[in-house]
Write an enzyme that holds these catalytic residues in place. Structure first.
Site, PDB file in Angstrom:
ATOM      1  N   THR A 102      45.530  79.894  89.195  1.00 50.64           N
ATOM      2  CA  THR A 102      44.515  79.028  89.800  1.00 50.64           C
ATOM      3  C   THR A 102      43.166  79.568  89.379  1.00 50.64           C
ATOM      4  O   THR A 102      42.993  80.783  89.239  1.00 50.64           O
ATOM      5  CB  THR A 102      44.691  78.913  91.330  1.00 50.64           C
ATOM      6  OG1 THR A 102      43.937  77.790  91.798  1.00 50.64           O
ATOM      7  CG2 THR A 102      44.239  80.163  92.075  1.00 50.64           C
ATOM      8  N   CYS A 141      37.293  80.473  98.352  1.00 47.91           N
ATOM      9  CA  CYS A 141      38.722  80.164  98.523  1.00 47.91           C
ATOM     10  C   CYS A 141      39.562  81.413  98.267  1.00 47.91           C
ATOM     11  O   CYS A 141      39.113  82.352  97.612  1.00 47.91           O
ATOM     12  CB  CYS A 141      39.156  79.072  97.551  1.00 47.91           C
ATOM     13  SG  CYS A 141      38.362  77.480  97.820  1.00 47.91           S
ATOM     14  N   HIS A 187      46.366  77.800  97.186  1.00 45.71           N
ATOM     15  CA  HIS A 187      44.903  77.942  97.005  1.00 45.71           C
ATOM     16  C   HIS A 187      44.244  77.429  98.291  1.00 45.71           C
ATOM     17  O   HIS A 187      44.109  76.220  98.498  1.00 45.71           O
ATOM     18  CB  HIS A 187      44.477  77.111  95.786  1.00 45.71           C
ATOM     19  CG  HIS A 187      43.017  77.196  95.439  1.00 45.71           C
ATOM     20  ND1 HIS A 187      42.582  77.405  94.151  1.00 45.71           N
ATOM     21  CD2 HIS A 187      41.895  77.062  96.183  1.00 45.71           C
ATOM     22  CE1 HIS A 187      41.248  77.403  94.125  1.00 45.71           C
ATOM     23  NE2 HIS A 187      40.809  77.190  95.355  1.00 45.71           N
TER      24      HIS A 187
END
Lengths: 207, 158
Positions: B19, B25, B42
């Site tokens: 990711t 995040c 995520h």
């Protein structure tokens, strides 16, 4: 995502006009600062997934220079003025002059970029405030050099509380290069928080 | 295999899972060393109660995202007592003094993920969290290594 489902074409036109007015004034300010012609493209109002948003400006992992601020007041939201590393270097050369800078030239370059971002985003936001007659106070802008995705995702946090899409007003500033071809100079990304849309449309009599 | 924002994905060797552009995040990987399957989520927000409307995307929140990932792994034959985790992200990219509910969201994401993992008794084997830099991560389910790339602080393997 009720607020997104209620969007009609008149609302999209209003948001486009905000981009037009805001970035138009910012382009004029940049033109005056650099003493050369800066133009802008027709604004894009994007109603897209978060994944689509982070792929703008060269992609999520692309290292960019961003001058970012939060809007407070009648409406809240985030604003980002994003430059490529190369463009940022060109700007600092023009603002500071070429040639050898002293040992703390790095911090000088950073403050020149920061000031450039201050002026441009301040110009954009005061044009927005004049147009909507809303009170909009910008926070102190912050200069960050990092991955585009890591920066812009901050502007998606509020929208993520309302669903899996966001609304972004994107405006691209352009300059003519030596071959008279249009070259991207920088990006404005304005991300009002979801409650701001109703306030904006109400202020302009288009709720 | 690519995991998007507020997204969840599963991977088996020889593939890897990644990711990109993590700021505030948090990317969490959970794996069972005895079963050739691993998962990544995520996470964007610490708590599904921050959602203003009925939100069905479990991957977005730490509380719902971790339990969803655990259930997906169990459905593929992983055993809860053998699960291990690695995580990265949760940076504070900006220092805006905001009144909003999302103040210090990176730190709160990290804390919430740890609380959820602890609830499942899943140990965090390694982490690269906090700070103020973006990260792209890639997990190899064959070696259980998590590769982390940044633009300002180089790359590392945890």
């Amino acid at each position: 995502m009720d607020y997104i489902n209620k969007l009609h074409s008149i609302h999209l036109d209003i948001l486009k006009e905000i981009g037009n007015i805001g970035a138009g004034h910012a382009a004029a300010a940049l033109s005056a600062l650099l003493n050369r012609a800066v133009d802008m493209k027709v604004p894009n109002v994007r109603v897209s997934s978060f994944d689509d948003m982070v792929e703008l400006a060269g992609g999520s992992e692309r290292e960019v220079v961003s001058i970012s601020l939060r809007m407070e007041g009648d409406i809240t939201g985030s604003m980002f003025f994003v430059l490529s590393l190369q463009q940022a270097e060109t700007f600092t050369e023009k603002l500071l002059g070429q040639g050898k800078l002293s040992s703390d030239s790095e911090s000088l370059r950073r403050s020149a970029l920061q000031e450039l971002g201050n002026i441009l985003s301040g110009t954009y936001l005061s044009a927005l405030a004049d147009f909507t007659r809303l009170q909009v106070q910008p926070s102190v802008p912050e200069l960050v050099i990092d991955m585009f995705g890591a920066i812009i995702s901050y502007g998606l946090i509020e929208a993520s509380r309302y669903g899996d899409k966001a609304i972004m007003i994107e405006t691209i500033l352009t300059e003519l290069d030596e071959e008279e071809a249009s070259e991207t100079t920088g990006y404005f990304f304005l991300l009002p928080d979801p409650p701001a849309f109703r306030t904006i449309f109400q202020a302009l009599g288009a709720e | 295999m690519k995991v998007g924002i507020a997204d969840i994905g599963m991977v088996s060797p020889p593939d890897v899972i990644r990711t990109s552009g993590l700021g505030s995040c948090v990317g969490v990987v959970i794996y069972d060393e005895r079963v050739p399957v691993a998962g990544m989520v995520h996470i964007m927000l610490p708590d599904s109660r921050l959602a203003r409307e009925g939100d069905t995307n479990k991957a977005k929140f730490a509380d719902t995202g971790i339990s969803e990932l655990v259930h997906l792994l169990q459905a593929r034959g992983a055993m809860l007592y053998r699960l291990k985790a690695k995580m990265a992200g949760g940076a504070q990219m900006f220092s805006f003094q905001s009144q909003s509910d999302t103040f210090q969201i990176g730190l709160r994401n990290v804390q919430a993920v740890k609380r959820e993992l602890k609830g499942f008794r899943i140990p965090v084997m390694a982490e690269d969290t906090g700070g103020s830099n973006g990260r792209t991560i890639e997990f190899d389910p064959a070696t259980f290594e998590l590769h982390i790339r940044t633009v300002n602080k180089g790359s590392s393997v945890i």
